[in-house]
Each structure stands twice: as C-alpha cells, then as structure tokens.
Scaffold this motif. Sequence first.
Motif, mmCIF file in Angstrom:
data_model
loop_
_atom_site.group_PDB
_atom_site.id
_atom_site.type_symbol
_atom_site.label_atom_id
_atom_site.label_comp_id
_atom_site.label_asym_id
_atom_site.label_seq_id
_atom_site.Cartn_x
_atom_site.Cartn_y
_atom_site.Cartn_z
ATOM 1 N N SER A 41 0.817 -1.209 0.000
ATOM 2 C CA SER A 41 0.000 0.000 0.000
ATOM 3 C C SER A 41 0.856 1.266 0.000
ATOM 4 N N TRP A 42 2.147 1.104 -0.225
ATOM 5 C CA TRP A 42 3.090 2.210 -0.317
ATOM 6 C C TRP A 42 3.974 2.003 -1.548
ATOM 7 N N VAL A 43 4.524 3.083 -2.085
ATOM 8 C CA VAL A 43 5.606 3.008 -3.071
ATOM 9 C C VAL A 43 6.862 3.466 -2.350
ATOM 10 N N TYR A 44 7.974 2.825 -2.672
ATOM 11 C CA TYR A 44 9.225 3.054 -1.946
ATOM 12 C C TYR A 44 10.272 3.673 -2.867
ATOM 13 N N PHE A 45 11.108 4.544 -2.301
ATOM 14 C CA PHE A 45 12.140 5.222 -3.080
ATOM 15 C C PHE A 45 13.213 5.738 -2.135
ATOM 16 N N ALA A 46 14.307 6.223 -2.693
ATOM 17 C CA ALA A 46 15.429 6.677 -1.863
ATOM 18 C C ALA A 46 16.066 7.922 -2.465
ATOM 19 N N ALA A 47 16.784 8.625 -1.633
ATOM 20 C CA ALA A 47 17.522 9.806 -2.082
ATOM 21 C C ALA A 47 18.992 9.488 -2.303
ATOM 22 N N THR A 48 19.386 8.214 -2.142
ATOM 23 C CA THR A 48 20.763 7.833 -2.443
ATOM 24 C C THR A 48 20.762 6.898 -3.638
ATOM 25 N N LEU A 49 21.704 7.091 -4.517
ATOM 26 C CA LEU A 49 21.820 6.240 -5.692
ATOM 27 C C LEU A 49 22.150 4.810 -5.284
ATOM 28 N N ASP A 50 22.947 4.628 -4.235
ATOM 29 C CA ASP A 50 23.316 3.278 -3.804
ATOM 30 C C ASP A 50 22.092 2.463 -3.419
ATOM 31 N N ALA A 51 21.156 3.059 -2.695
ATOM 32 C CA ALA A 51 19.938 2.341 -2.322
ATOM 33 C C ALA A 51 19.143 1.954 -3.566
ATOM 34 N N ALA A 52 19.076 2.837 -4.541
ATOM 35 C CA ALA A 52 18.359 2.535 -5.780
ATOM 36 C C ALA A 52 19.075 1.448 -6.579
ATOM 37 N N ILE A 53 20.398 1.441 -6.539
ATOM 38 C CA ILE A 53 21.150 0.380 -7.224
ATOM 39 C C ILE A 53 20.788 -0.969 -6.623
ATOM 40 N N TRP A 54 20.744 -1.049 -5.286
ATOM 41 C CA TRP A 54 20.327 -2.301 -4.650
ATOM 42 C C TRP A 54 18.933 -2.686 -5.120
ATOM 43 N N GLY A 55 18.036 -1.734 -5.191
ATOM 44 C CA GLY A 55 16.688 -2.025 -5.661
ATOM 45 C C GLY A 55 16.687 -2.599 -7.059
ATOM 46 N N ALA A 56 17.469 -2.011 -7.946
ATOM 47 C CA ALA A 56 17.544 -2.487 -9.331
ATOM 48 C C ALA A 56 18.168 -3.871 -9.411
ATOM 49 N N GLU A 57 19.189 -4.114 -8.596
ATOM 50 C CA GLU A 57 19.889 -5.402 -8.642
ATOM 51 C C GLU A 57 19.089 -6.536 -8.026
ATOM 52 N N LEU A 58 18.281 -6.239 -7.033
ATOM 53 C CA LEU A 58 17.553 -7.274 -6.311
ATOM 54 C C LEU A 58 16.106 -7.435 -6.766
ATOM 55 N N ALA A 59 15.650 -6.558 -7.618
ATOM 56 C CA ALA A 59 14.254 -6.593 -8.051
ATOM 57 C C ALA A 59 13.929 -7.888 -8.781
ATOM 58 N N ALA A 60 12.694 -8.324 -8.598
ATOM 59 C CA ALA A 60 12.207 -9.506 -9.307
ATOM 60 C C ALA A 60 12.055 -9.176 -10.785
ATOM 61 N N GLY A 61 12.161 -10.195 -11.596
ATOM 62 C CA GLY A 61 11.984 -10.006 -13.025
ATOM 63 C C GLY A 61 13.214 -10.425 -13.800
ATOM 64 N N SER A 62 13.067 -10.459 -15.106
ATOM 65 C CA SER A 62 14.159 -10.952 -15.935
ATOM 66 C C SER A 62 14.866 -9.856 -16.719
ATOM 67 N N GLY A 63 14.319 -8.677 -16.741
ATOM 68 C CA GLY A 63 14.937 -7.598 -17.509
ATOM 69 C C GLY A 63 16.132 -7.011 -16.789
ATOM 70 N N PRO A 64 16.787 -6.069 -17.432
ATOM 71 C CA PRO A 64 17.918 -5.400 -16.783
ATOM 72 C C PRO A 64 17.445 -4.499 -15.651
ATOM 73 N N GLY A 65 18.301 -4.310 -14.660
ATOM 74 C CA GLY A 65 17.984 -3.370 -13.599
ATOM 75 C C GLY A 65 17.945 -1.956 -14.148
ATOM 76 N N ARG A 66 17.000 -1.191 -13.663
ATOM 77 C CA ARG A 66 16.855 0.199 -14.102
ATOM 78 C C ARG A 66 16.714 1.093 -12.875
ATOM 79 N N ILE A 67 17.202 2.295 -13.022
ATOM 80 C CA ILE A 67 17.071 3.282 -11.955
ATOM 81 C C ILE A 67 16.420 4.519 -12.545
ATOM 82 N N TYR A 68 15.331 4.902 -11.927
ATOM 83 C CA TYR A 68 14.591 6.069 -12.388
ATOM 84 C C TYR A 68 14.718 7.203 -11.391
ATOM 85 N N VAL A 69 14.786 8.411 -11.919
ATOM 86 C CA VAL A 69 14.669 9.608 -11.102
ATOM 87 C C VAL A 69 13.173 9.851 -10.991
#
Length: 138
Positions: A41-69
Amino acid sequence: MSANASVFAQSFFHGTKADLRPGDLIVVGHASNFSGADALSWVYFAATLDAAIWGAELAAGSGPGRIYVVEPTGPVEDDPNLTDKKFPGNPTLSYRSRDPLRIIGEVTGWQGHSADQVQAMKEGLAKLAREGRDVIID
C-alpha cells in the motif's frame, strides 16, 4: 538568499526491473520485489543512488535493472523498514508514499555492486525469508 544563489531540489530514485518512461507513474498495489509480501500500500524510493542500485539489482523479473529519477506526487515519510527499526536514523535516505511517483528520467551508466556483494545480499534475504523475518512494515 542572495540573487546569485541557486536552489537545488532533492533528487529521488527508484530501482526496479520495470521498463518505464518519463511521465509514467509508479503506483501502490504491486507486490514487493524483495519478499513474498502481498500487494503493498506504499511506493518506496530513496535519495541515495546506492539504495536505488540495490533495488535495481535485487528486483524480481528478468529484464535489466533500471534506476529512475522520480518525483513524489504527494506526502512522503521515512521508510520504517530501513530506518529506526533496523538502522539508526535514515542512513539510506529511504522513503515511502501512498501517492504515485512520477518518473522524470532514467539514470544510465550506473555501476552496480560486485557479483559477490549481490550474492551475499540475496543469501541474506533468503535467510530472512526462511526464518520468517522478511516482513515489510506496510
């Protein structure tokens, strides 16, 4: 503030494997990328690029990790999953909102963590799941 001073806005990032475009919205109601939790019931995000990199690397799915502003469209609060419950303060500058995040751009050319670091993180998450401690405070 002097006439020569500039005002800078805080940048926020969201790591995922979803293929999205500027203007798209990231909305509540999707399962977590990091646990077997039901739709969140929430969307999650961070103000550090490192946290977003972890999100992209650990995310479920088969595509490449992506980081959005991203740009929050409503009120935000500290993410209790990564703040005082687990880490003092908010060192990853992680946040959440019940309102959508608007994608305003994509970060390209980012450097991921080493394969060993990603594997260790995945093993740690698997251990939490086996122990029933992969709970998301939603």
